[in-house]
Motif scaffolding. Sequence first.
Motif, PDB file in Angstrom:
ATOM      1  N   LEU A  11       0.820  -1.208   0.000  1.00 30.15           N
ATOM      2  CA  LEU A  11       0.000   0.000   0.000  1.00 30.15           C
ATOM      3  C   LEU A  11       0.857   1.262   0.000  1.00 30.15           C
ATOM      4  O   LEU A  11       0.456   2.294  -0.534  1.00 30.15           O
ATOM      5  N   ALA A  12       2.042   1.176   0.573  1.00 25.75           N
ATOM      6  CA  ALA A  12       2.965   2.314   0.588  1.00 25.75           C
ATOM      7  C   ALA A  12       3.833   2.338  -0.669  1.00 25.75           C
ATOM      8  O   ALA A  12       4.813   3.076  -0.738  1.00 25.75           O
ATOM      9  N   SER A  13       3.436   1.524  -1.673  1.00 20.69           N
ATOM     10  CA  SER A  13       4.188   1.412  -2.937  1.00 20.69           C
ATOM     11  C   SER A  13       5.647   1.059  -2.698  1.00 20.69           C
ATOM     12  O   SER A  13       6.558   1.627  -3.288  1.00 20.69           O
ATOM     13  N   ARG A  14       5.876   0.106  -1.814  1.00 21.00           N
ATOM     14  CA  ARG A  14       7.231  -0.333  -1.490  1.00 21.00           C
ATOM     15  C   ARG A  14       7.443  -1.802  -1.858  1.00 21.00           C
ATOM     16  O   ARG A  14       8.146  -2.518  -1.161  1.00 21.00           O
TER      17      ARG A  14
ATOM     18  N   LYS B 250      10.920  -3.165  -1.780  1.00 19.78           N
ATOM     19  CA  LYS B 250      11.504  -3.594  -0.508  1.00 19.78           C
ATOM     20  C   LYS B 250      11.237  -5.085  -0.277  1.00 19.78           C
ATOM     21  O   LYS B 250      12.033  -5.784   0.321  1.00 19.78           O
ATOM     22  N   VAL B 251      10.102  -5.561  -0.781  1.00 18.99           N
ATOM     23  CA  VAL B 251       9.717  -6.965  -0.613  1.00 18.99           C
ATOM     24  C   VAL B 251      10.463  -7.853  -1.603  1.00 18.99           C
ATOM     25  O   VAL B 251      10.992  -8.899  -1.241  1.00 18.99           O
ATOM     26  N   ILE B 252      10.503  -7.439  -2.862  1.00 20.43           N
ATOM     27  CA  ILE B 252      11.060  -8.311  -3.896  1.00 20.43           C
ATOM     28  C   ILE B 252      12.557  -8.169  -4.059  1.00 20.43           C
ATOM     29  O   ILE B 252      13.211  -9.097  -4.537  1.00 20.43           O
TER      30      ILE B 252
ATOM     31  N   ASN C 271       2.736  -9.656  -9.911  1.00 21.07           N
ATOM     32  CA  ASN C 271       3.058  -8.905 -11.125  1.00 21.07           C
ATOM     33  C   ASN C 271       4.471  -8.350 -11.070  1.00 21.07           C
ATOM     34  O   ASN C 271       5.200  -8.383 -12.066  1.00 21.07           O
ATOM     35  N   ALA C 272       4.870  -7.848  -9.919  1.00 20.01           N
ATOM     36  CA  ALA C 272       6.218  -7.301  -9.781  1.00 20.01           C
ATOM     37  C   ALA C 272       7.277  -8.371 -10.035  1.00 20.01           C
ATOM     38  O   ALA C 272       8.363  -8.069 -10.538  1.00 20.01           O
TER      39      ALA C 272
ATOM     40  N   VAL D 162      -4.487  -7.359  -1.846  1.00 19.33           N
ATOM     41  CA  VAL D 162      -3.584  -6.236  -2.116  1.00 19.33           C
ATOM     42  C   VAL D 162      -2.165  -6.738  -2.369  1.00 19.33           C
ATOM     43  O   VAL D 162      -1.462  -6.256  -3.255  1.00 19.33           O
ATOM     44  N   THR D 163      -1.737  -7.737  -1.615  1.00 18.98           N
ATOM     45  CA  THR D 163      -0.367  -8.232  -1.747  1.00 18.98           C
ATOM     46  C   THR D 163      -0.153  -9.010  -3.039  1.00 18.98           C
ATOM     47  O   THR D 163       0.983  -9.249  -3.436  1.00 18.98           O
TER      48      THR D 163
END
Length: 169
Positions: A20-23, A26-28, A74-75, A68-69
Amino acid sequence: MRVVACGDLVLRHGLENLVLASREDKVIGEVKPFFDKGDLVLANIEAPITNSEKPYWRHFKTLKGSPVTARILNALSVDIGSLANNHIADFGRDGMRDTMEALENLGVRWVGAGWTPEEAKRPLLLKVGGLRVGVLALAQPEVSAAWKGSWGAGVLEDRHALEAMRRLS
């Protein structure tokens, strides 16, 4: 053709806030370059993608990810999601349907689950770069398994798996 396969991708544990914070980066982070090497990227979607708050099981630990996750798929350029696992039924029929719809809305094809045992064991057939590809996704016969007349994950049965692989070849 280069295939990248990822096991047990679970889209939970605070990932929603980062997305949601367009981060998503940071995850991928460091894994994205590995996914980018694939002409075909498969991932085992280990938990239903649903907003449901009603677990199907009371006696097992349940997992779920927020819709949402799912943007992370897609990323990571995931092409196919396997639903053949022991958690796909954790939030009942609604959770499994929500997962299928979430993947379809993202343009991610899925395999390894269904509303009948036959549908759950059906392989996915597609063309990638001019090649015909068959993907068979089956799970151990655990709690989420689609047995006689039931819904859930495709069950790994030796004879069926061997015959399906022969037909796909």
